[in-house]
Enzyme design. Structure first.
Site, short mmCIF file in Angstrom:
data_model
loop_
_atom_site.label_atom_id
_atom_site.label_comp_id
_atom_site.label_asym_id
_atom_site.label_seq_id
_atom_site.Cartn_x
_atom_site.Cartn_y
_atom_site.Cartn_z
N SER A 141 0.83 -1.20 0.00
CA SER A 141 0.00 0.00 0.00
C SER A 141 0.86 1.24 0.00
O SER A 141 2.02 1.21 0.43
CB SER A 141 -0.88 0.00 1.26
OG SER A 141 -1.48 1.26 1.47
N TYR A 154 -2.13 -0.58 10.10
CA TYR A 154 -2.17 -0.95 8.68
C TYR A 154 -0.86 -0.53 8.00
O TYR A 154 -0.26 -1.30 7.24
CB TYR A 154 -3.37 -0.29 8.01
CG TYR A 154 -3.61 -0.68 6.58
CD1 TYR A 154 -4.42 -1.77 6.28
CD2 TYR A 154 -3.08 0.06 5.53
CE1 TYR A 154 -4.67 -2.12 4.95
CE2 TYR A 154 -3.32 -0.28 4.22
CZ TYR A 154 -4.12 -1.37 3.93
OH TYR A 154 -4.36 -1.71 2.61
#
Length: 284
Positions: A141, A154
């Site tokens: 990501s 995350y």
């Protein structure tokens, strides 16, 4: 003739969003695909729609026995395993100030986004090493590269995916197995609505409606003036899965519209214009 004719792939997190679109693209390009996910209904529905070269197997990537069984389906149903797309993920709760952060939630995010990929690589490698070929693709990501784009758990997990990718690449390369990662920017998929408490089925159905909102929000951050799409990420995964990328391993491919490259020049120009205007308005 498809780019993946004769190949067998396993895709985790394949019941919606990027995983589902990647499965569709892989099947269209000739692959046989095992779709892994926790939601049986949507998984079986998608596999049925994709036809005889698709199977669904329920799997929670935090459970090693599930991952071992998932890769076994590829061998039993289609005769082997050539490509693994480690895509499974989950939404995260709204970010809390660090003094209030919950350790259990932090560790669960690591278990899904890093631990699940570790297990996928482990069990895929057991099949791929004797065959002397394989491509493993891990979904990271923009949050792995830039702080502030996602919550701390995350971002930490996705940063770990980058090092996991490099470490696996250098170990498995001599066996003919390539390991790479893809780092998408914000992509309007159902995960954002699920984070907001929307029912999963409705979130997946309506995700595309968020594209104009995403395009507006990203205007100050990325140079390509549109929202990213699951198609963009699936296309990157397809390239990494094919022989066209046969000399590429241990790399991360950003699919972020230019976020990681820097701000659009027009944004900086406008800031300078406003600053000059403010200076001109100062008393002499």
């Amino acid at each position: 003739m498809g780019a993946l004719d004769g190949k067998v792939a396993v895709i985790t997190g394949a019941t919606s969003g990027i995983g589902a679109r990647t499965a569709e693209v892989f099947v269209a390009e000739g692959a046989s695909v095992v779709l892994g996910g926790r939601r049986t209904g949507p998984g079986e529905e998608l596999a049925a729609a994709l036809g005889p070269r698709a199977r669904f197997a329920r799997a929670d990537v935090r459970v090693e026995a599930d991952i071992e069984a998932l890769t076994a389906v590829a061998v039993d149903a289609f005769g082997g395993l050539d490509v693994l797309v480690n895509n499974a993920g989950q939404g995260v709760e709204a970010p809390r100030p660090l003094p209030e952060a919950d350790l259990a939630a932090f560790l669960d995010t690591l278990a899904v986004h890093a631990g699940g990929m570790f297990l996928g690589i482990k069990h895929a490698a057991r099949i791929m090493i004797p065959r002397g070929w394989g491509s493993i693709i891990n979904m990271s990501s923009i949050g792995a590269h830039r702080a502030g784009w996602s919550d701390i758990s995350y971002s930490t997990a996705k940063a770990g995916v980058l090092q996991l990718t490099r470490s696996a690449a250098v170990e498995l390369g001599p066996h003919g197995i390539r390991v790479n990662s893809v780092s998408p920017g914000p992509i309007p998929t159902g995960i954002f609505a699920k984070n907001a408490g929307v029912d999963a089925e409705r979130a997946d159905r309506t995700a595309g409606l968020l594209e104009p909102l995403f395009a507006e929000a990203m205007a100050a951050h990325q140079s390509i003036p549109r929202a990213g799409r699951a198609d963009d990420v699936a296309a990157a995964a397809l390239w990494l899965a094919t022989d066209a990328s046969s000399f590429v391993t241990g790399q991360d491919l950003g699919v972020d519209g230019g976020i990681s490259a820097g701000r659009p020049v027009a944004v900086a120009v406008e800031e300078r214009r406003l600053l000059a205007k403010a200076f001109a308005a100062l008393p002499s």
